[in-house]
Design a protein around this motif. Sequence first.
Motif, PDB file in Angstrom:
ATOM      1  N   ARG A  77      -6.160  -2.271   0.363  1.00  0.00           N
ATOM      2  CA  ARG A  77      -6.793  -1.571   1.405  1.00  0.00           C
ATOM      3  C   ARG A  77      -8.096  -2.683   1.589  1.00  0.00           C
ATOM      4  O   ARG A  77      -8.390  -2.728   2.963  1.00  0.00           O
ATOM      5  CB  ARG A  77      -7.453  -0.173   0.928  1.00  0.00           C
ATOM      6  CG  ARG A  77      -7.936   0.551   2.027  1.00  0.00           C
ATOM      7  CD  ARG A  77      -8.171   1.860   1.675  1.00  0.00           C
ATOM      8  NE  ARG A  77      -9.132   1.762   0.552  1.00  0.00           N
ATOM      9  CZ  ARG A  77      -9.357   2.910  -0.023  1.00  0.00           C
ATOM     10  NH1 ARG A  77      -8.605   3.977  -0.195  1.00  0.00           N
ATOM     11  NH2 ARG A  77     -10.312   2.808  -1.121  1.00  0.00           N
ATOM     12  N   PRO A 103      -2.275   6.178  -4.340  1.00  0.00           N
ATOM     13  CA  PRO A 103      -3.534   6.236  -3.683  1.00  0.00           C
ATOM     14  C   PRO A 103      -4.744   5.822  -4.546  1.00  0.00           C
ATOM     15  O   PRO A 103      -5.701   5.239  -4.079  1.00  0.00           O
ATOM     16  CB  PRO A 103      -3.647   7.182  -2.819  1.00  0.00           C
ATOM     17  CG  PRO A 103      -2.252   8.013  -2.570  1.00  0.00           C
ATOM     18  CD  PRO A 103      -1.439   7.593  -3.848  1.00  0.00           C
ATOM     19  N   TYR A 126      -3.765  -0.543  -4.811  1.00  0.00           N
ATOM     20  CA  TYR A 126      -3.800   0.190  -3.656  1.00  0.00           C
ATOM     21  C   TYR A 126      -5.337  -0.060  -3.076  1.00  0.00           C
ATOM     22  O   TYR A 126      -5.614  -0.409  -1.863  1.00  0.00           O
ATOM     23  CB  TYR A 126      -3.674   1.636  -3.756  1.00  0.00           C
ATOM     24  CG  TYR A 126      -3.663   2.543  -2.602  1.00  0.00           C
ATOM     25  CD1 TYR A 126      -2.783   2.479  -1.587  1.00  0.00           C
ATOM     26  CD2 TYR A 126      -4.971   3.036  -2.117  1.00  0.00           C
ATOM     27  CE1 TYR A 126      -2.890   2.796  -0.030  1.00  0.00           C
ATOM     28  CE2 TYR A 126      -5.180   3.743  -0.875  1.00  0.00           C
ATOM     29  CZ  TYR A 126      -4.104   3.779  -0.196  1.00  0.00           C
ATOM     30  OH  TYR A 126      -4.135   4.303   1.289  1.00  0.00           O
ATOM     31  N   SER A 128       2.460   1.881  -3.919  1.00  0.00           N
ATOM     32  CA  SER A 128       1.914   2.262  -4.883  1.00  0.00           C
ATOM     33  C   SER A 128       0.963   3.655  -4.702  1.00  0.00           C
ATOM     34  O   SER A 128       0.705   4.052  -3.540  1.00  0.00           O
ATOM     35  CB  SER A 128       0.642   1.098  -5.184  1.00  0.00           C
ATOM     36  OG  SER A 128      -0.233   1.122  -4.027  1.00  0.00           O
ATOM     37  N   SER A 148       0.731  -1.276  -0.160  1.00  0.00           N
ATOM     38  CA  SER A 148       0.038  -0.053  -0.067  1.00  0.00           C
ATOM     39  C   SER A 148       0.709   1.272  -0.054  1.00  0.00           C
ATOM     40  O   SER A 148       0.470   2.340  -0.532  1.00  0.00           O
ATOM     41  CB  SER A 148      -0.967  -0.047   1.196  1.00  0.00           C
ATOM     42  OG  SER A 148      -0.283   0.316   2.423  1.00  0.00           O
TER      43      SER A 148
END
Length: 82
Positions: free
Chosen positions: A37, A28, A33, A26, A23
Motif C-alpha cells: 500500500r 490487510p 500488505y 494478502s 494487495s
Amino acid sequence: MDTTRWALLGMTAAITGTLVIISLSSSPQSRLYRWTRRIFWAAALLLVSGEIGGVGLNLFNLAAVAALGLPGYAAVMALFFL
C-alpha cells in the motif's frame, strides 16, 4: 502515440496490476500488505508529481517516499529544485 508511450503505459499497467494482485492476496494486517500500500501510494504521488512538472518516478525517489512518507517526498522535492 508512438511505441515508447505505449510501452510506458503497458509497464505502468503491469506494475499496478502486480501491486493490486499482491494487495488482494494478502491479509490487510500483514506487513506485505502495508508495504504494498505504501509503495502504491508513493508511486501514484510521484507519477502525478512528474506529470505536473515536479519530481518524477525512479527507484531512488520511490524508495525515499515509500520509506519516509511525506517528509521523504518533501526532501526529494527539495533536492529536485536545488
